[in-house]
Design an enzyme around this catalytic site. Structure first.
Site, PDB file in Angstrom:
ATOM      1  N   ALA A   1      21.015  -1.052  43.002  1.00 22.48           N
ATOM      2  CA  ALA A   1      20.066  -2.070  42.517  1.00 22.48           C
ATOM      3  C   ALA A   1      18.774  -1.457  41.980  1.00 22.48           C
ATOM      4  O   ALA A   1      17.845  -2.183  41.631  1.00 22.48           O
ATOM      5  CB  ALA A   1      19.742  -3.060  43.633  1.00 22.48           C
ATOM      6  N   SER A   2      18.714  -0.138  41.912  1.00 20.44           N
ATOM      7  CA  SER A   2      17.463   0.480  41.439  1.00 20.44           C
ATOM      8  C   SER A   2      17.302   0.364  39.929  1.00 20.44           C
ATOM      9  O   SER A   2      16.187   0.416  39.416  1.00 20.44           O
ATOM     10  CB  SER A   2      17.412   1.955  41.862  1.00 20.44           C
ATOM     11  OG  SER A   2      18.606   2.613  41.507  1.00 20.44           O
ATOM     12  N   ARG A   3      18.425   0.258  39.232  1.00 21.25           N
ATOM     13  CA  ARG A   3      18.353   0.255  37.759  1.00 21.25           C
ATOM     14  C   ARG A   3      19.394  -0.710  37.189  1.00 21.25           C
ATOM     15  O   ARG A   3      20.258  -1.198  37.916  1.00 21.25           O
ATOM     16  CB  ARG A   3      18.639   1.666  37.220  1.00 21.25           C
ATOM     17  CG  ARG A   3      17.580   2.672  37.603  1.00 21.25           C
ATOM     18  CD  ARG A   3      17.861   4.054  37.039  1.00 21.25           C
ATOM     19  NE  ARG A   3      18.877   4.779  37.779  1.00 21.25           N
ATOM     20  CZ  ARG A   3      19.998   5.269  37.236  1.00 21.25           C
ATOM     21  NH1 ARG A   3      20.236   5.117  35.961  1.00 21.25           N
ATOM     22  NH2 ARG A   3      20.877   5.912  37.980  1.00 21.25           N
TER      23      ARG A   3
ATOM     24  N   VAL B   1      27.093   5.152  48.537  1.00 20.96           N
ATOM     25  CA  VAL B   1      28.137   4.202  48.951  1.00 20.96           C
ATOM     26  C   VAL B   1      29.464   4.886  49.273  1.00 20.96           C
ATOM     27  O   VAL B   1      30.252   4.382  50.078  1.00 20.96           O
ATOM     28  CB  VAL B   1      28.369   3.096  47.885  1.00 20.96           C
ATOM     29  CG1 VAL B   1      27.167   2.180  47.760  1.00 20.96           C
ATOM     30  CG2 VAL B   1      28.759   3.679  46.536  1.00 20.96           C
TER      31      VAL B   1
ATOM     32  N   SER C   1      35.003  -3.892  35.337  1.00 16.98           N
ATOM     33  CA  SER C   1      34.710  -3.496  33.959  1.00 16.98           C
ATOM     34  C   SER C   1      35.890  -3.857  33.071  1.00 16.98           C
ATOM     35  O   SER C   1      37.038  -3.909  33.524  1.00 16.98           O
ATOM     36  CB  SER C   1      34.488  -1.982  33.901  1.00 16.98           C
ATOM     37  OG  SER C   1      34.450  -1.548  32.562  1.00 16.98           O
TER      38      SER C   1
ATOM     39  N   TYR D   1      37.688   6.173  35.625  1.00 19.98           N
ATOM     40  CA  TYR D   1      36.903   4.934  35.722  1.00 19.98           C
ATOM     41  C   TYR D   1      37.814   3.700  35.626  1.00 19.98           C
ATOM     42  O   TYR D   1      37.653   2.731  36.382  1.00 19.98           O
ATOM     43  CB  TYR D   1      35.869   4.956  34.595  1.00 19.98           C
ATOM     44  CG  TYR D   1      34.856   3.841  34.580  1.00 19.98           C
ATOM     45  CD1 TYR D   1      33.823   3.785  35.512  1.00 19.98           C
ATOM     46  CD2 TYR D   1      34.898   2.859  33.584  1.00 19.98           C
ATOM     47  CE1 TYR D   1      32.870   2.775  35.465  1.00 19.98           C
ATOM     48  CE2 TYR D   1      33.946   1.855  33.532  1.00 19.98           C
ATOM     49  CZ  TYR D   1      32.933   1.816  34.467  1.00 19.98           C
ATOM     50  OH  TYR D   1      31.990   0.816  34.408  1.00 19.98           O
TER      51      TYR D   1
ATOM     52  N   ALA E   1      40.904   3.585  36.526  1.00 15.88           N
ATOM     53  CA  ALA E   1      41.647   3.518  37.794  1.00 15.88           C
ATOM     54  C   ALA E   1      40.769   2.905  38.885  1.00 15.88           C
ATOM     55  O   ALA E   1      41.223   2.041  39.656  1.00 15.88           O
ATOM     56  CB  ALA E   1      42.108   4.915  38.207  1.00 15.88           C
ATOM     57  N   ALA E   2      39.521   3.337  38.940  1.00 15.30           N
ATOM     58  CA  ALA E   2      38.616   2.812  39.979  1.00 15.30           C
ATOM     59  C   ALA E   2      38.391   1.312  39.795  1.00 15.30           C
ATOM     60  O   ALA E   2      38.477   0.530  40.746  1.00 15.30           O
ATOM     61  CB  ALA E   2      37.279   3.554  39.923  1.00 15.30           C
TER      62      ALA E   2
ATOM     63  N   ILE F   1      27.212  -3.163  28.081  1.00 15.89           N
ATOM     64  CA  ILE F   1      25.924  -3.729  28.500  1.00 15.89           C
ATOM     65  C   ILE F   1      24.857  -2.642  28.339  1.00 15.89           C
ATOM     66  O   ILE F   1      25.085  -1.486  28.741  1.00 15.89           O
ATOM     67  CB  ILE F   1      25.979  -4.198  29.976  1.00 15.89           C
ATOM     68  CG1 ILE F   1      27.168  -5.159  30.223  1.00 15.89           C
ATOM     69  CG2 ILE F   1      24.649  -4.820  30.397  1.00 15.89           C
ATOM     70  CD1 ILE F   1      27.150  -6.469  29.461  1.00 15.89           C
TER      71      ILE F   1
HETATM   72  P1  NAP Z   1      23.233   2.429  35.715  1.00 16.60           P
HETATM   73  O1  NAP Z   1      22.164   1.866  34.859  1.00 16.60           O
HETATM   74  O2  NAP Z   1      23.690   3.838  35.486  1.00 16.60           O
HETATM   75  O3  NAP Z   1      22.772   2.261  37.251  1.00 16.60           O
HETATM   76  C1  NAP Z   1      23.597   2.749  38.260  1.00 16.60           C
HETATM   77  C2  NAP Z   1      23.068   2.291  39.588  1.00 16.60           C
HETATM   78  O4  NAP Z   1      24.010   2.727  40.602  1.00 16.60           O
HETATM   79  C3  NAP Z   1      21.741   2.910  39.957  1.00 16.60           C
HETATM   80  O5  NAP Z   1      21.008   1.976  40.709  1.00 16.60           O
HETATM   81  C4  NAP Z   1      22.149   4.096  40.831  1.00 16.60           C
HETATM   82  O6  NAP Z   1      21.151   4.505  41.768  1.00 16.60           O
HETATM   83  C5  NAP Z   1      23.323   3.503  41.555  1.00 16.60           C
HETATM   84  N1  NAP Z   1      24.219   4.504  42.097  1.00 16.60           N
HETATM   85  C6  NAP Z   1      24.808   5.536  41.450  1.00 16.60           C
HETATM   86  N2  NAP Z   1      25.538   6.264  42.307  1.00 16.60           N
HETATM   87  C7  NAP Z   1      25.395   5.678  43.524  1.00 16.60           C
HETATM   88  C8  NAP Z   1      25.878   5.975  44.810  1.00 16.60           C
HETATM   89  N3  NAP Z   1      26.664   7.039  45.022  1.00 16.60           N
HETATM   90  N4  NAP Z   1      25.527   5.157  45.850  1.00 16.60           N
HETATM   91  C9  NAP Z   1      24.702   4.113  45.652  1.00 16.60           C
HETATM   92  N5  NAP Z   1      24.215   3.780  44.439  1.00 16.60           N
HETATM   93  C10 NAP Z   1      24.554   4.557  43.402  1.00 16.60           C
HETATM   94  O7  NAP Z   1      24.555   1.563  35.634  1.00 16.60           O
HETATM   95  P2  NAP Z   1      24.784   0.043  35.106  1.00 16.60           P
HETATM   96  O8  NAP Z   1      25.107   0.099  33.657  1.00 16.60           O
HETATM   97  O9  NAP Z   1      23.701  -0.829  35.600  1.00 16.60           O
HETATM   98  O10 NAP Z   1      26.150  -0.281  35.867  1.00 16.60           O
HETATM   99  C11 NAP Z   1      26.208  -1.030  37.058  1.00 16.60           C
HETATM  100  C12 NAP Z   1      27.660  -1.362  37.356  1.00 16.60           C
HETATM  101  O11 NAP Z   1      28.205  -2.085  36.259  1.00 16.60           O
HETATM  102  C13 NAP Z   1      28.554  -0.137  37.541  1.00 16.60           C
HETATM  103  O12 NAP Z   1      29.502  -0.392  38.542  1.00 16.60           O
HETATM  104  C14 NAP Z   1      29.229  -0.005  36.208  1.00 16.60           C
HETATM  105  O13 NAP Z   1      30.464   0.656  36.326  1.00 16.60           O
HETATM  106  C15 NAP Z   1      29.396  -1.461  35.834  1.00 16.60           C
HETATM  107  N6  NAP Z   1      29.569  -1.671  34.383  1.00 16.60           N
HETATM  108  C16 NAP Z   1      28.606  -1.311  33.503  1.00 16.60           C
HETATM  109  C17 NAP Z   1      28.818  -1.529  32.153  1.00 16.60           C
HETATM  110  C18 NAP Z   1      27.794  -1.162  31.116  1.00 16.60           C
HETATM  111  O14 NAP Z   1      28.116  -1.247  29.932  1.00 16.60           O
HETATM  112  N7  NAP Z   1      26.587  -0.764  31.471  1.00 16.60           N
HETATM  113  C19 NAP Z   1      30.010  -2.116  31.709  1.00 16.60           C
HETATM  114  C20 NAP Z   1      30.965  -2.474  32.649  1.00 16.60           C
HETATM  115  C21 NAP Z   1      30.730  -2.256  33.995  1.00 16.60           C
HETATM  116  P3  NAP Z   1      20.050   5.658  41.409  1.00 16.60           P
HETATM  117  O15 NAP Z   1      19.025   4.972  40.541  1.00 16.60           O
HETATM  118  O16 NAP Z   1      19.511   6.079  42.729  1.00 16.60           O
HETATM  119  O17 NAP Z   1      20.771   6.736  40.670  1.00 16.60           O
END
Ligand code: NAP
Length: 243
Positions: free
Chosen positions: A9-11, A61, A141, A154, A156-157, A187
């Site tokens: 939730a940080s970003r 996590v 996703s 990714y 697979a996950a 996104i």
């Molecule tokens: P992001 O901007 O890269 O942010 C990732 C977030 O996950 C950050 O808060 C990060 O914390 C945290 N994180 C990373 N590794 C972690 C760990 N080992 N334990 C706990 N927290 C962890 O990613 P996002 O685009 O917001 O994506 C969020 C989710 O949506 C993900 O599951 C991603 O696969 C999914 N998603 C994203 C998109 C897209 O286009 N952006 C599309 C489909 C699905 P830190 O700040 O501490 O690093």
């Protein structure tokens, strides 16, 4: 006190979800993140600016021991707090064509995006089952539905997360716990910041990347009372790219 735990939730999407849950449902937010303290504190400030309350829970996590020590400990020491909403959002990508995917890149992506959901949900679900109330929303996703070349780990996950969502939803539905997945396409966030949006948006019927806030509205609806009869679903949010 009614709480929502949002992992990652940080970003990005996680931050937008945390803020939306405060605006719509007035929940106390547990902000999980891995390492970026400054960004997590900024999420907390934004929540407070919206009249909400939040605290930081820093753990990786994928690390079962850390999840037990930090989240398990928090649950044990806060018997008056109930995590009613869990958003398994933390996720990373390590993209490469399959022959070049290292074992470490495979394990990290599966660990954070899939095992992370197992670790965190295990810690939270016992109390949900006892109180007969809960919402679990898993951030899947497009990649987990369609399969994307260069993303076997990714895909697979996220595919595993979708299957686990469907299975778990059927186990816990009688206890008023819903389990759903959200499947975003492109996104705008740090995860996609290196991508060539002007080129890739041509693939998207809506002709643009989505915003984290758009995903957050969907998650917030699934977390609300209004969504009580929706469970085991995977909801696409992708500007029409796939569905
Ligand atoms: P992001 O901007 O890269 O942010 C990732 C977030 O996950 C950050 O808060 C990060 O914390 C945290 N994180 C990373 N590794 C972690 C760990 N080992 N334990 C706990 N927290 C962890 O990613 P996002 O685009 O917001 O994506 C969020 C989710 O949506 C993900 O599951 C991603 O696969 C999914 N998603 C994203 C998109 C897209 O286009 N952006 C599309 C489909 C699905 P830190 O700040 O501490 O690093």
């Amino acid at each position: 006190m009614k709480c929502a735990l949002v992992t990652g939730a940080s970003r990005g999407i996680g931050r937008a979800v945390a803020i939306q849950l405060v605006k719509d449902l007035q929940l106390h937010i547990l902000i999980n993140y891995a390492s970026n303290d400054a960004a997590a504190l900024e999420t907390k400030s934004l929540i407070e600016a919206n009249g909400g309350t939040a605290e930081l829970l820093k753990f990786k996590v994928e690390n079962a021991e850390e999840v037990k020590n930090v989240l398990g400990e928090w649950i044990n020491t806060h018997p008056d707090h109930q995590i009613e909403v869990l958003v398994n959002n933390a996720g990373i990508t390590k993209d490469n064509l399959f022959p070049w995917v290292t074992e470490s890149d495979w394990d990290q992506v599966i660990g954070i995006s899939l095992k992370g959901m197992y670790n965190v949900t295990q810690a939270v679900i016992q109390k949900m089952l006892r109180s007969r109330k809960g919402r679990i929303i898993n951030m899947a996703s497009l990649s987990g539905l369609k399969g994307v070349p260069g993303q076997t780990n990714y895909s697979a996950a996220k595919g595993g997360m979708i299957a686990a969502t469907k299975a778990l939803s059927q186990e816990v539905a009688k206890r008023n716990i819903t389990v759903n997945a959200v499947a975003p396409g492109f996104i705008a966030s740090d995860m996609t910041s290196e991508l060539d949006e002007s080129e890739l948006k041509k693939m998207v019927p809506a002709n643009r990347f989505g915003q984290p806030e758009e995903v957050a509205h969907l998650v917030s609806f699934l977390a609300s009372e209004k969504a009580a009869y929706i469970t085991g679903e995977v909801i696409n949010i992708n500007g029409g790219i796939y569905g």
